[in-house]
Write an enzyme that holds these catalytic residues in place. Structure first.
Site, mmCIF file in Angstrom:
data_model
loop_
_atom_site.group_PDB
_atom_site.id
_atom_site.type_symbol
_atom_site.label_atom_id
_atom_site.label_comp_id
_atom_site.label_asym_id
_atom_site.label_seq_id
_atom_site.Cartn_x
_atom_site.Cartn_y
_atom_site.Cartn_z
ATOM 1 N N ALA A 99 8.434 4.848 -4.059
ATOM 2 C CA ALA A 99 8.989 3.775 -4.890
ATOM 3 C C ALA A 99 7.877 2.896 -5.443
ATOM 4 C CB ALA A 99 9.973 2.941 -4.071
ATOM 5 N N HIS A 124 10.949 -23.191 -28.680
ATOM 6 C CA HIS A 124 12.327 -22.980 -28.221
ATOM 7 C C HIS A 124 13.086 -22.239 -29.311
ATOM 8 C CE1 HIS A 124 16.145 -23.694 -26.259
ATOM 9 N NE2 HIS A 124 16.624 -24.113 -27.423
HETATM 10 P P1 NAI Z 1 1.877 3.979 -5.856
HETATM 11 O O1 NAI Z 1 0.702 3.903 -4.978
HETATM 12 O O2 NAI Z 1 2.205 2.854 -6.773
HETATM 13 O O3 NAI Z 1 3.205 4.255 -4.962
HETATM 14 C C1 NAI Z 1 3.311 5.345 -4.111
HETATM 15 C C2 NAI Z 1 4.469 5.127 -3.144
HETATM 16 O O4 NAI Z 1 4.700 6.330 -2.428
HETATM 17 C C3 NAI Z 1 4.183 4.044 -2.118
HETATM 18 O O5 NAI Z 1 5.224 3.104 -2.137
HETATM 19 C C4 NAI Z 1 4.111 4.825 -0.796
HETATM 20 O O6 NAI Z 1 4.549 4.070 0.301
HETATM 21 C C5 NAI Z 1 5.018 6.013 -1.080
HETATM 22 N N1 NAI Z 1 4.781 7.181 -0.220
HETATM 23 C C6 NAI Z 1 3.584 7.734 0.111
HETATM 24 N N2 NAI Z 1 3.750 8.793 0.944
HETATM 25 C C7 NAI Z 1 5.088 8.930 1.143
HETATM 26 C C8 NAI Z 1 5.890 9.843 1.906
HETATM 27 N N3 NAI Z 1 5.358 10.838 2.640
HETATM 28 N N4 NAI Z 1 7.229 9.686 1.890
HETATM 29 C C9 NAI Z 1 7.796 8.691 1.163
HETATM 30 N N5 NAI Z 1 7.081 7.812 0.434
HETATM 31 C C10 NAI Z 1 5.735 7.924 0.407
HETATM 32 O O7 NAI Z 1 1.693 5.356 -6.653
HETATM 33 P P2 NAI Z 1 2.264 5.896 -8.027
HETATM 34 O O8 NAI Z 1 3.564 5.262 -8.385
HETATM 35 O O9 NAI Z 1 2.203 7.375 -7.894
HETATM 36 O O10 NAI Z 1 1.191 5.405 -9.088
HETATM 37 C C11 NAI Z 1 -0.149 5.863 -9.025
HETATM 38 C C12 NAI Z 1 -1.093 4.924 -9.722
HETATM 39 O O11 NAI Z 1 -0.847 4.893 -11.118
HETATM 40 C C13 NAI Z 1 -0.948 3.507 -9.203
HETATM 41 O O12 NAI Z 1 -2.216 3.010 -8.896
HETATM 42 C C14 NAI Z 1 -0.345 2.760 -10.349
HETATM 43 O O13 NAI Z 1 -0.827 1.428 -10.416
HETATM 44 C C15 NAI Z 1 -0.770 3.566 -11.572
HETATM 45 N N6 NAI Z 1 0.243 3.436 -12.611
HETATM 46 C C16 NAI Z 1 0.427 2.243 -13.232
HETATM 47 C C17 NAI Z 1 1.416 2.070 -14.162
HETATM 48 C C18 NAI Z 1 1.603 0.730 -14.773
HETATM 49 O O14 NAI Z 1 0.704 -0.082 -14.706
HETATM 50 N N7 NAI Z 1 2.757 0.432 -15.358
HETATM 51 C C19 NAI Z 1 2.309 3.161 -14.544
HETATM 52 C C20 NAI Z 1 2.057 4.363 -13.817
HETATM 53 C C21 NAI Z 1 1.052 4.483 -12.894
#
Ligand code: NAI
Length: 462
Positions: A177, A441
């Site tokens: 999430a 506003h």
């Molecule tokens: P994330 O690090 O944000 O979230 C990964 C989630 O997966 C964590 O909540 C974690 O607890 C969970 N997780 C890990 N292992 C697990 C398991 N075995 N079972 C269940 N849950 C598990 O990673 P995400 O969403 O893949 O993003 C990767 C990177 O890309 C991040 O650093 C993010 O900041 C960046 N990103 C930024 C965006 C934005 O700024 N809007 C958009 C997309 C990506």
């Protein structure tokens, strides 16, 4: 063989921005990129395509849920998935061509292919060796999977596969999430998929303000996303048409499983350093597999720099861009600087979530005396007029000096509004400085001013 002042490896937001800035500063510059198009993950398979799908699916949501109330009667549109993907691809290509144009305009050479560094001062692409006084590694990151989870990009996909599914799945399980899981999970939930998010922790979006996390999860649930929290995914098993996700609940170790047409693995990303020849070069790495750099983004090898997702810090395009500009200035003998305390984070769901600076939890842990100014979008006339009254702005300021320490927004246009606080923080402003600034506003930004007022004598409309 050609000679350059700087060769940049990777044309993502970090690399292409560094290249343009180097050229603007009078350095003879080339950028190596092996993809067919410039722009890296962000433009080709990340930030930009996901925003196109978020926009399209949000329009559908508005038509289904809010049009009739506004007197816009008629059947809600149906989804032509192929056309929606074509719109997304079009958005990508306008942007990637834009970078090609900027490279030409700034006289940056695009060396096509995959680069390695045989030794300091040299970059190899295919059989060609190019000489460079300075090398900047900006090779980005790639999805990190889990043991027992095999990605095929069709049934068990990363964000890359999720942006080009053959059809809209009836059911989707999202592992993680975090930002990617919730953005893409929202897209498919709005397009009609039954989406279940399985998350290891007890709260969504790790690292965010706890109050925002709670409100955000409640809103997403209202939009139809299902959550299984405190669940560690153990493995996935896939057939040609379906997959099963097995997980253990952390509270009692009980084993469960979920079936879905598509499984999106969004459990983080890892630095992309394979094939660069860093071992042979003797580049020092951190324990987490990132390239170690000093304050000038120089690695342990003189003349070799690294920026963006391959080094420490948040994996964000704009953080990489800032480092790209700053490292170019360092190389040109100027004083490039990045303020890591003021890097906004945005989640582009609806509503958007945005934050900058410290969270309440971080301030508590640091033992810092702070005050909170909060304002709900229910008190903002503009937000209410567009069905966006759910959400709030929270400003955290030093209890004594009133200096702004952080801000957290969940609500309409949060990702744009947050920059008012970024600028305020860059200038070391107090909450009162924001409160005393006239805000037009009716705008969403008035909610920011009201939160700033709430740090002092009180908000007006609450
Ligand atoms: P994330 O690090 O944000 O979230 C990964 C989630 O997966 C964590 O909540 C974690 O607890 C969970 N997780 C890990 N292992 C697990 C398991 N075995 N079972 C269940 N849950 C598990 O990673 P995400 O969403 O893949 O993003 C990767 C990177 O890309 C991040 O650093 C993010 O900041 C960046 N990103 C930024 C965006 C934005 O700024 N809007 C958009 C997309 C990506």
């Amino acid at each position: 063989m050609s000679n350059y002042d700087v060769i940049i490896i990777g044309a993502g937001p970090g690399g292409y921005v560094a290249a343009i800035r180097c050229a603007q500063l009078g350095l003879k510059t080339a950028c190596v990129e092996g993809r067919e198009t410039l722009g890296g993950t962000c433009l080709n398979v990340g930030c930009i395509p996901s925003k196109a799908l978020l926009h399209a699916s949000h329009m559908l949501h508005e038509a289904e849920h809010n049009f009739a109330t506004m007197g816009l009667k008629g059947k809600a549109p149906t989804v032509d998935w192929a056309q929606m993907l074509a719109y997304k691809d079009d958005t990508i290509s306008t942007n990637t061509k834009g970078i090609e144009f900027l490279f030409k305009k700034n006289k940056v050479d695009w060396i096509k292919g995959w680069a390695s560094i045989p030794k300091a001062g040299q970059v190899q692409v295919g059989d060609d060796i190019h000489e460079a006084k300075n090398i900047i590694i900006a090779s980005g990151s790639e999805p990190a999977s889990l043991p027992g989870v095999e990605i095929d990009e069709k049934i068990v996909v990363t964000s890359t596969g999720a942006l080009e599914l053959g059809k809209i799945p009836k059911s989707m399980v999202v592992i993680g999430a975090g930002v990617i899981g919730l953005e893409l999970g929202s897209v498919y939930a709005r397009l009609g998929s039954s989406v279940t998010v399985v998350e290891y922790l007890d709260a969504v979006t790790p690292g965010m303000d706890a109050e925002v996390q709670k409100t955000f999860q409640r809103m997403l649930k209202k939009q139809g996303l299902n959550f299984v929290m405190g669940a560690a995914v153990q493995k996935t098993t896939a057939t040609k048409t379906k997959a099963t996700v097995s997980y253990k609940l952390r509270k009692d170790d009980s084993e469960h499983s979920l079936d879905a047409d598509v499984v999106l693995v969004a459990t983080g990303r890892k630095p992309n350093t394979a094939g660069l020849g860093l071992d042979g070069l003797g580049v020092e790495m951190t324990k987490r597999g990132q390239i170690a750099v000093n304050d000038s983004w120089e690695t342990s090898v003189k003349g070799v720099y690294a920026i963006g997702d391959v080094i420490q810090g948040p994996m964000l395009a704009h953080k990489a861009e800032d480092e790209g500009m700053a490292v170019a200035e360092q190389i040109a003998g100027k004083h490039g600087h990045v303020n890591y305390g003021v890097i906004p984070g945005v989640i582009y769901t609806h509503p958007e979530v945005a934050s900058v600076g410290q969270t309440e939890q971080e301030l508590k842990e640091a033992g810092r005396a702070y005050k909170v100014g909060k304002f709900s979008f229910m008190g903002n006339a503009r937000a209410k007029a567009v069905f966006a009254g759910d959400g709030f702005v929270k400003i955290l300021a030093d209890k004594e000096t009133d200096r702004i320490l952080g801000a957290h927004i969940i609500g309409p246009a949060a990702g744009d509004m947050i920059h008012e606080i970024c600028v305020a923080m860059e200038f070391g402003a107090s909450a009162q400085d924001v409160a005393m600034t006239c805000h037009a506003h009716p705008t969403y930004s008035e909610a920011l001013r009201e939160a700033a007022l709430a740090c002092g004598d009180g908000a007006i409309h609450m």
